[in-house]
Each structure stands twice: as C-alpha cells, then as structure tokens.
Write a protein that holds these residues in place. Structure first.
Motif: not given
Ligand code: SF4
Ligand code: SF4
Length: 160
Positions: A28-33, A66-68, A156-160
């Motif tokens: 999920g790193t690529l998607r989150e970034l 990219i996100q999808a 990170c704290l606000n990561s969903e």
C-alpha cells in the motif's frame, strides 16, 4: 473492518525469500504516497501556479491512474511473477522457501533466484536468505519499516 494492504502481505515471505510485506506494490505504500501527494497538490492549488508548460490535467490523470492500480496480493496468494519457477519448484518439494532446499547446488533456477533477490534488495525490499525464525524476522522487519522511507508513510498517525 477492511484489512489494510500491509496486513494482507505482512506474513508472506515468498519462496525466493523476498518479503511481500516490504513491497510498495502490495503493502500500500505506493498507493498511500500517491494519494497524499494528490491531496497536497490540490490543497496548495498547484494548478494555479504550476509552470505554464505543465499539463496539470494530464498529470492528475496519471497520478489517479497509479492510485487506482490493483494491489499485489502477494506471492503466497498467487500474485507476483506468473508461473514463477521458484514458487513451482519449492511447492513441489513441499518446502516454504528456497532457503530450506536440500539440493541448492543442483538448482536450475539459481541465476534467476540471485537476480530476483539482488533486484529486490536494490529496490529496497527485505530478503530472507538465512535459516531464521520467520515470525521473529517479520516482527523485526515490521519494526524497521516504521522508520524507513518510503514505508513509514503507512504508519503515520492519520493514515487511513
Ligand atoms: S513470485 Fe517468485 S520471485 Fe516473486 S516473491 Fe514469489 S517466489 Fe519470489
Ligand atoms: S531447487 Fe532451486 S528453485 Fe527449487 S527449491 Fe531448491 S533453491 Fe529453490
């Protein structure tokens, strides 16, 4: 609650030793970034002050694409390389990883195995090559990810 991508791959060490938990395409790193980058761009109104030759619409299309991208489910769930030689061979031998192989000197895939491990390390992935406790190693690696770029974005704290 829907499992986070990292939880899906966290416990998967591929047959070659590559830890799926450290792959940005599956954890999920690529998607989150990408998601966060998009948010920052929007929040700062980049469209208004980007260079004139910058095609903002096309750029955002690319970022959205990219996100999808579908997340890799991990080696042990059948993703990764299709028809992977190491996965087939180790599965046929009924061993969890090449590190447990009883005939490594006779391996027909040794060059490919080296190439995959070297490429993975170069990209920043973690690779198990020693005969150590898998669960303890995963715990240690997970702790390492929390402070290592770019994976730390997952924690990170606000990561969903
Ligand atoms: S698909 Fe093959 S190369 Fe990829 S992690 Fe699994 S064993 Fe390794
Ligand atoms: S022969 Fe090679 S590919 Fe097969 S399990 Fe042994 S080390 Fe892995």
């Amino acid at each position: 609650m829907k499992a986070k991508p990292f939880e899906n791959v966290k416990n998967q060490i591929g047959f070659c030793g590559i830890w799926c938990g450290s792959c940005v395409a599956g954890n999920g790193t690529l998607r989150e970034l990408t998601k966060r980058y998009k948010e920052i761009i929007r929040r700062y109104g980049l469209e208004e002050w980007a260079p004139k030759d910058f095609d903002f619409t096309e750029f955002m299309k690319g970022v959205t694409s990219i996100q999808a991208m579908p997340l890799c489910r991990g080696c042990l769930k059948g993703d990764g390389r299709s028809n992977c030689e190491m996965r087939t061979c180790a599965s046929n031998k009924n061993i969890p990883e090449c590190g447990d192989c009883d005939q490594p000197a006779a391996c027909n895939n040794i060059e490919l195995l080296r190439k995959m491990r070297t490429g993975a390390r170069r990209a920043g992935l973690f690779v198990k090559t020693e005969n150590s406790d898998r669960q303890k190693l995963i715990e240690k690696w997970t702790a390492d990810l929390k402070t290592k770029w770019p994976y730390c974005v997952l924690f990170c704290l606000n990561s969903e």
